[in-house]
Structure formats: structure tokens, C-alpha cells
Write an enzyme that holds these catalytic residues in place. Structure first.
Site, short mmCIF file in Angstrom:
data_model
loop_
_atom_site.label_atom_id
_atom_site.label_comp_id
_atom_site.label_asym_id
_atom_site.label_seq_id
_atom_site.Cartn_x
_atom_site.Cartn_y
_atom_site.Cartn_z
N HIS A 77 -16.86 -9.91 15.78
CA HIS A 77 -17.52 -10.09 17.08
C HIS A 77 -17.34 -8.87 17.99
CE1 HIS A 77 -19.55 -12.26 20.17
NE2 HIS A 77 -18.50 -12.24 20.99
N ASP A 95 -19.03 -11.60 12.02
CA ASP A 95 -18.83 -12.16 13.35
C ASP A 95 -18.54 -13.65 13.25
OD1 ASP A 95 -19.01 -13.05 16.00
OD2 ASP A 95 -20.54 -11.58 16.50
N SER A 133 -22.45 -9.82 23.68
CA SER A 133 -22.17 -11.26 23.69
C SER A 133 -22.90 -11.93 24.86
CB SER A 133 -20.66 -11.49 23.71
OG SER A 133 -20.35 -12.81 23.34
#
Length: 228
Positions: free
Chosen positions: A208, A178, A79
Site C-alpha cells: 500500500h 497492496d 489512498s
């Protein structure tokens, strides 16, 4: 030849986000693995007053330690940590880079609505308290400050231009479910990074938190093959 591997977690997250991958690599290699906690992050968030420069500096110091102690260093970023990892790969002589659900661009409204729909269904059944996604979202909404959200945006804005300077081999992995960083983000990274050796992998059953998803065995094996 000694190998150092730095793993960087995401915004509002903790090392636990990438720990399944770290444990997998630890059990199958003799690498030195570093999985630091970025300032203000961790299981008990305290983000107020922490600037994005601190997050980058913490990762960079961990990287420099690995560089000093090892012949080769590889990077894994999840991320926001993926954007920080890309910045470090552009700045230093890194052997290989893995980007997991990297937050370079885009937000998937449609998947977020699906996630919320699942929460509503659980609420209707009286089971919302056991919905893991709801509990995580609730905790993050409670603990995240507007100030730190702006810092997250600044971090992405600062690191994004460095994508064009990444020339080491890169593996980009994205979960197709996601809700935070969808498919277009991985395609964007693939277009922006000029490295000749690039691979783009989509995992069909992952959201995610890709290291904790149903595809995590496939993910871990693929990362090991790529970095090994």
C-alpha cells in the site's frame, strides 16, 4: 511556464507517505510542490472531532494557492488523498492527475491475511518488534477512532461520484501486493474515469505505501515522465 504540484496523503497518514516522490520531483524540476498535512493527521494522530469536509477543504485551499501562483497545476493523490485529488480534478481545470493506491473501492482480505501471516512468523521468531508493517498497523489501530473511520468512509462516498467528471489525463498506479486497496480498485477507477488519456500501471513488488516500496524508483520516474 510555472508548474504547481499538489500531493495529498492518505487517511491516518502524513506527508511522509508521499515525501519520497516529492523529494524526487523537487530534485529534478523547478515546480512549486505542496504536500500539506490534513487536519488531525501527521506523525502524531489526533483525528477525534475532525470531519472529512476539513480534509477536503485543506487540500482545496492548497490547490487554490498553487492555481493563483502558477500557470499549470498537476495533482498527485495517495489512498484517500487520491479520491480527494480526483474530486478536485473534476472541480477545477487541472492539467494532469496521478492516483496512487487510490481508495475508491474494495478491501483485499487475502493480502491482509498474508500480511498478518508474516507478522505471526516474526512473532514466532521473536522478531515482531522489528516488523515495520506490524508497528504501523499497531500505531494506527491505537490512534484511529471509530468516528474518524466513519468520516473516511463518508469522504470516499462523497468523492466517488466525481470520478465520472474527470477528463484530464490520468495515471493510475497500484501495487500488486497492496493489502488495503488491491488490484480491483485500480480497475474500478479505470472504468469509472471517462478521460480519453488514461494509463494503468501495476507495480509487482509494492504494497500500500507505494512511494516507499521496492518499486519506488520506477514509480517516481514514471510519475515525472507523465507529469513533465
Amino acid at each position: 511556464m510555472s508548474v504547481g504540484c499538489l500531493c495529498i496523503h492518505g487517511y491516518t497518514g502524513s506527508p511522509e507517505e508521499v515525501q519520497p516522490l516529492v523529494d524526487f520531483l523537487k530534485n529534478r524540476t523547478d515546480w512549486e510542490l505542496a504536500n500539506p498535512t490534513l487536519p488531525g493527521h501527521g506523525e502524531d494522530l489526533d483525528l477525534e472531532g475532525h470531519y472529512y469536509q476539513e480534509w477536503i477543504a485543506t487540500a482545496e485551499l492548497a490547490l487554490l494557492g498553487l492555481v493563483e501562483r502558477n500557470d499549470t497545476v498537476v495533482l498527485v493523490g495517495f489512498s484517500m488523498g487520491g479520491m480527494i485529488a480526483a474530486y478536485l480534478a473534476a472541480k477545477y481545470d487541472i492539467e494532469r492527475l496521478v492516483l496512487l493506491s487510490a481508495a475508491g473501492k474494495y478491501i483485499s482480505i487475502s493480502q491482509m491475511l498474508k500480511d498478518i501471516g508474516e507478522m505471526v512468523m516474526d512473532a514466532w521468531k521473536g522478531a515482531l518488534g522489528s516488523n515495520e508493517l506490524f508497528k504501523r498497523y499497531k500505531k494506527k489501530m491505537k490512534d484511529t477512532y471509530l468516528f474518524s473511520t466513519i468520516q473516511f468512509m463518508k469522504c470516499v462516498q462523497f468523492t466517488r461520484p466525481y470520478l465520472g467528471q474527470v477528463h484530464c489525463p490520468v495515471l493510475i498506479v497500484q501495487g500488486e501486493l497492496d493489502g488495503m486497496v488491491p488490484r480491483k480498485a485500480a480497475e474500478f477507477l479505470n472504468e469509472e474515469i471517462p478521460a480519453e488519456d488514461k494509463e494503468l500501471l501495476f507495480l509487482k513488488q509494492s504494497k500500500h505505501l507505494i512511494c516507499h516500496g521496492d518499486d519506488r524508483d520506477e514509480l517516481c520516474q514514471k510519475v515525472l515522465e507523465f507529469l513533465g
